[in-house]
Design a protein around this motif. Structure first.
Motif, short mmCIF file in Angstrom:
data_model
loop_
_atom_site.label_atom_id
_atom_site.label_comp_id
_atom_site.label_asym_id
_atom_site.label_seq_id
_atom_site.Cartn_x
_atom_site.Cartn_y
_atom_site.Cartn_z
N ARG A 110 -46.39 94.99 60.04
CA ARG A 110 -45.06 95.33 59.52
C ARG A 110 -44.08 95.54 60.65
NH1 ARG A 110 -47.72 98.81 55.42
NH2 ARG A 110 -47.58 100.44 56.98
N ARG A 111 -44.54 96.01 61.79
CA ARG A 111 -43.65 96.27 62.92
C ARG A 111 -43.26 95.00 63.66
NH1 ARG A 111 -46.72 101.44 65.42
NH2 ARG A 111 -46.22 102.89 63.77
N SER A 112 -44.08 93.97 63.60
CA SER A 112 -43.83 92.77 64.37
C SER A 112 -42.46 92.14 64.10
CB SER A 112 -44.94 91.75 64.13
OG SER A 112 -46.14 92.23 64.65
N PRO A 113 -42.07 91.93 62.84
CA PRO A 113 -40.73 91.36 62.61
C PRO A 113 -39.62 92.27 63.15
CG PRO A 113 -42.06 91.15 60.64
CD PRO A 113 -42.82 92.02 61.60
N ALA A 114 -39.80 93.57 63.02
CA ALA A 114 -38.79 94.49 63.55
C ALA A 114 -38.69 94.36 65.06
CB ALA A 114 -39.12 95.93 63.15
N MET A 115 -39.82 94.24 65.73
CA MET A 115 -39.82 94.07 67.18
C MET A 115 -39.16 92.76 67.55
SD MET A 115 -40.48 95.30 70.10
CE MET A 115 -41.69 96.58 69.98
N ALA A 116 -39.46 91.71 66.82
CA ALA A 116 -38.84 90.41 67.09
C ALA A 116 -37.33 90.49 66.88
CB ALA A 116 -39.45 89.34 66.19
N ASP A 117 -36.90 91.22 65.85
CA ASP A 117 -35.47 91.40 65.62
C ASP A 117 -34.81 92.12 66.78
OD1 ASP A 117 -35.71 90.13 63.20
OD2 ASP A 117 -35.70 91.98 62.01
N ARG A 118 -35.48 93.18 67.27
CA ARG A 118 -34.92 93.93 68.40
C ARG A 118 -34.84 93.07 69.65
NH1 ARG A 118 -38.66 98.75 68.40
NH2 ARG A 118 -39.13 98.36 66.26
N GLU A 119 -35.87 92.25 69.88
CA GLU A 119 -35.85 91.36 71.03
C GLU A 119 -34.72 90.34 70.91
OE1 GLU A 119 -39.78 89.77 71.21
OE2 GLU A 119 -40.63 91.64 71.96
N VAL B 77 -31.88 90.75 69.24
CA VAL B 77 -30.62 91.47 69.45
C VAL B 77 -30.40 91.71 70.94
CG1 VAL B 77 -29.48 93.71 69.10
CG2 VAL B 77 -30.56 92.54 67.17
N ALA B 78 -31.45 92.11 71.65
CA ALA B 78 -31.34 92.34 73.09
C ALA B 78 -30.98 91.04 73.82
CB ALA B 78 -32.62 92.93 73.64
N PHE B 79 -31.60 89.94 73.40
CA PHE B 79 -31.31 88.64 74.01
C PHE B 79 -29.86 88.24 73.76
CE2 PHE B 79 -31.32 83.92 73.79
CZ PHE B 79 -31.61 83.67 75.13
N GLU B 80 -29.38 88.43 72.54
CA GLU B 80 -27.99 88.10 72.22
C GLU B 80 -27.02 88.94 73.06
OE1 GLU B 80 -26.71 85.68 70.33
OE2 GLU B 80 -28.72 84.94 69.85
N ARG B 81 -27.35 90.21 73.24
CA ARG B 81 -26.50 91.06 74.10
C ARG B 81 -26.50 90.54 75.53
NH1 ARG B 81 -28.63 96.78 71.97
NH2 ARG B 81 -27.44 96.84 70.03
N TRP B 82 -27.71 90.18 76.01
CA TRP B 82 -27.83 89.68 77.38
C TRP B 82 -27.00 88.41 77.56
CZ3 TRP B 82 -30.03 85.03 79.05
CH2 TRP B 82 -30.17 84.90 80.43
N LEU B 83 -27.00 87.54 76.56
CA LEU B 83 -26.22 86.31 76.66
C LEU B 83 -24.74 86.59 76.89
CD1 LEU B 83 -27.81 84.05 73.91
CD2 LEU B 83 -27.95 83.74 76.38
N GLY B 84 -24.24 87.70 76.38
CA GLY B 84 -22.83 88.03 76.53
C GLY B 84 -22.48 88.70 77.85
N LEU B 85 -23.49 89.07 78.63
CA LEU B 85 -23.24 89.75 79.90
C LEU B 85 -22.95 88.77 81.02
CD1 LEU B 85 -26.14 92.37 79.85
CD2 LEU B 85 -23.73 92.75 79.27
N GLN B 86 -22.28 89.27 82.04
CA GLN B 86 -22.03 88.46 83.23
C GLN B 86 -23.34 88.31 84.00
OE1 GLN B 86 -19.10 90.08 85.84
NE2 GLN B 86 -19.19 88.38 87.28
N PRO B 87 -23.66 87.10 84.45
CA PRO B 87 -24.93 86.91 85.15
C PRO B 87 -24.93 87.62 86.51
CG PRO B 87 -23.70 84.85 85.08
CD PRO B 87 -22.93 85.85 84.29
N THR B 88 -26.07 88.21 86.84
CA THR B 88 -26.23 88.83 88.15
C THR B 88 -26.52 87.74 89.17
OG1 THR B 88 -28.61 89.10 87.89
CG2 THR B 88 -27.21 90.92 87.11
N ASP B 89 -26.46 88.10 90.45
CA ASP B 89 -26.81 87.14 91.50
C ASP B 89 -28.24 86.63 91.32
OD1 ASP B 89 -24.29 87.39 92.62
OD2 ASP B 89 -24.93 88.82 94.16
N ALA B 90 -29.14 87.53 90.97
CA ALA B 90 -30.54 87.14 90.77
C ALA B 90 -30.68 86.16 89.61
CB ALA B 90 -31.40 88.37 90.53
N GLU B 91 -29.93 86.38 88.53
CA GLU B 91 -30.00 85.48 87.37
C GLU B 91 -29.41 84.12 87.72
OE1 GLU B 91 -29.82 88.80 83.80
OE2 GLU B 91 -27.96 88.18 84.79
N ARG B 92 -28.35 84.11 88.51
CA ARG B 92 -27.79 82.82 88.96
C ARG B 92 -28.80 82.08 89.84
NH1 ARG B 92 -22.24 82.58 87.80
NH2 ARG B 92 -21.26 84.63 87.72
#
Length: 108
Positions: free
Chosen positions: A32-41, A43-58
């Motif tokens: 039951r927790r697995s879909p919730a965890m996937a949803d949280r991941e 959401v976190a990924f979508e937030r990350w996509l909106g952030l400015q990339p760090t030097d390490a990410e570039r």
């Protein structure tokens, strides 16, 4: 003496049954927790996509681009153009977009 063996055997059966019930309940709860965890991941990924990339990410994105170039999937001109796009990207989404069409289908 026989009574002790019988009682011990019954206690063992009860203990094993209790453990099996607990494990089933834990397994059902984790499913039951697995879909919730996937949803949280997600959401976190979508937030990350909106952030400015760090030097390490570039640098990581440039490393992926270099691997693609080295494998011969793009030419020098395309490589240079995409380096500029990664360096000018204002969000991680823009950086990902530069690489997404170049990745194999199983990585995208």
């Amino acid at each position: 003496m026989i009574e002790i063996v019988i009682v011990s055997g019954l206690l063992a059966v009860v203990a094993i049954t209790a453990i099996m019930l607990i494990l089933r309940r834990l397994n059902a709860t984790s499913r039951r927790r697995s879909p919730a965890m996937a949803d949280r991941e997600q959401v976190a990924f979508e937030r990350w996509l909106g952030l400015q990339p760090t030097d390490a990410e570039r640098q990581l994105a440039l490393g992926h681009l270099d691997e693609i170039f080295t494998s011969g999937r793009i030419d020098q001109e395309e490589h240079t153009k995409r380096i500029a796009m990664i360096m000018e990207a204002r969000t991680n989404r823009e950086t990902e977009d530069v690489l997404s069409e170049l990745r194999p289908a199983d990585e995208a």
